[in-house]
Design an enzyme around this catalytic site. Structure first.
Site, PDB file in Angstrom:
ATOM      1  N   ALA A 137      -4.705  -4.375 -34.628  1.00 38.09           N
ATOM      2  CA  ALA A 137      -4.005  -5.665 -34.556  1.00 38.09           C
ATOM      3  C   ALA A 137      -3.818  -6.013 -33.091  1.00 38.09           C
ATOM      4  O   ALA A 137      -3.192  -5.264 -32.339  1.00 38.09           O
ATOM      5  CB  ALA A 137      -2.656  -5.572 -35.273  1.00 38.09           C
ATOM      6  N   VAL A 182      -2.532  -0.781 -32.059  1.00 31.11           N
ATOM      7  CA  VAL A 182      -2.292  -1.941 -31.200  1.00 31.11           C
ATOM      8  C   VAL A 182      -3.501  -2.162 -30.292  1.00 31.11           C
ATOM      9  O   VAL A 182      -3.876  -1.289 -29.513  1.00 31.11           O
ATOM     10  CB  VAL A 182      -1.012  -1.760 -30.364  1.00 31.11           C
ATOM     11  CG1 VAL A 182      -0.792  -2.983 -29.475  1.00 31.11           C
ATOM     12  CG2 VAL A 182       0.190  -1.524 -31.260  1.00 31.11           C
ATOM     13  N   LYS A 183      -4.084  -3.333 -30.423  1.00 30.19           N
ATOM     14  CA  LYS A 183      -5.291  -3.687 -29.670  1.00 30.19           C
ATOM     15  C   LYS A 183      -4.875  -4.374 -28.383  1.00 30.19           C
ATOM     16  O   LYS A 183      -4.236  -5.437 -28.406  1.00 30.19           O
ATOM     17  CB  LYS A 183      -6.161  -4.594 -30.535  1.00 30.19           C
ATOM     18  CG  LYS A 183      -7.613  -4.704 -30.121  1.00 30.19           C
ATOM     19  CD  LYS A 183      -8.359  -5.502 -31.196  1.00 30.19           C
ATOM     20  CE  LYS A 183      -9.827  -5.647 -30.887  1.00 30.19           C
ATOM     21  NZ  LYS A 183     -10.494  -6.470 -31.923  1.00 30.19           N
ATOM     22  N   VAL A 184      -5.244  -3.775 -27.243  1.00 33.06           N
ATOM     23  CA  VAL A 184      -4.776  -4.210 -25.934  1.00 33.06           C
ATOM     24  C   VAL A 184      -5.967  -4.553 -25.042  1.00 33.06           C
ATOM     25  O   VAL A 184      -6.949  -3.806 -25.013  1.00 33.06           O
ATOM     26  CB  VAL A 184      -3.935  -3.097 -25.267  1.00 33.06           C
ATOM     27  CG1 VAL A 184      -3.428  -3.539 -23.903  1.00 33.06           C
ATOM     28  CG2 VAL A 184      -2.778  -2.678 -26.165  1.00 33.06           C
TER      29      VAL A 184
END
Length: 216
Positions: free
Chosen positions: A60, A86-88
């Site tokens: 996400a 968590v996509k950073v």
């Protein structure tokens, strides 16, 4: 190699999951918008539905670009479900945030990787995944799979635990070449996954078997 599907379309996610080979899902704001998913509550509920379908990591993506905002947004995303990653983005504050998430036991996927140096920084910060965009590299006139090979070699030599998640997959051949190059994960559209099923000799052989079976 693990298979992720790169979409926010629930029907496609379910079809890939029913095939029995799906290990996870990657999404981004563009894919959400494509499905008409707008607003924080709707996006959160959509992620929850995806997590109910697939028993695996679900990336996400944060929309923020400063350290503090990435942290706050990432914590909210991680709280949706234990399988959320968590996509950073690969930016300076993104690397700092990945280190914070790692120290706080939150899984991360560092996206928009286009060089081995970027992959090294993400791995040093403790990213769970790095996502090299090989299709976009191909578009620029270079061979994206060569980057996968280079990162795989570096990670093996240095002992990094970060997994290589090959992204921006355009076709079935990309998937095969990524498997050869040492990618740990391949994320791609459903069409590319289903294309692996197809071969004209399989169709010819099956037709022959069925024809012979009628004579039995």
């Amino acid at each position: 190699m693990k298979f992720f599907i790169d979409t926010a379309n629930l029907a496609q996610i379910k079809e890939a999951n029913d095939l029995g080979i799906l290990d996870g899902v990657t999404t981004n704001p563009s894919l959400m918008a494509k499905e008409g998913i707008k607003g924080a509550d709707n996006i959160t509920n959509h992620y929850k539905t995806i997590c109910d379908i697939v028993d695996g990591d679900i990336s996400a993506e944060v929309l923020s670009t400063t350290f503090e905002e990435i942290i706050e947004e990432g914590k909210k995303l991680a709280a949706i479900h234990p399988n959320i990653v968590v996509k950073v983005p690969m930016i300076k504050d993104g690397v700092k945030a990945i280190k914070w998430f790692t120290d706080n036991k939150i899984k991360t996927n560092c996206t928009l990787i286009f060089s081995a140096g970027q992959a090294i920084l993400a791995a040093k910060a403790g990213a769970t995944y790095v996502s090299p965009f090989l299709g976009r590299i191909d578009d620029s006139g270079w061979d994206g799979v060569q980057l996968i090979e280079q990162i795989a070699q570096i990670f093996a030599v240095q002992g990094f635990k970060t997994e290589i998640l090959a992204a921006s997959i355009r076709n079935a051949n990309h998937i095969i070449r990524c498997a050869e190059a040492g990618a740990d994960v391949c994320t791609c559209p459903l069409d590319s996954i289903l294309a692996l099923l197809k071969h004209p000799l399989t169709d010819i052989g099956l037709a022959k078997f069925l024809e012979d079976a009628k004579k039995m």
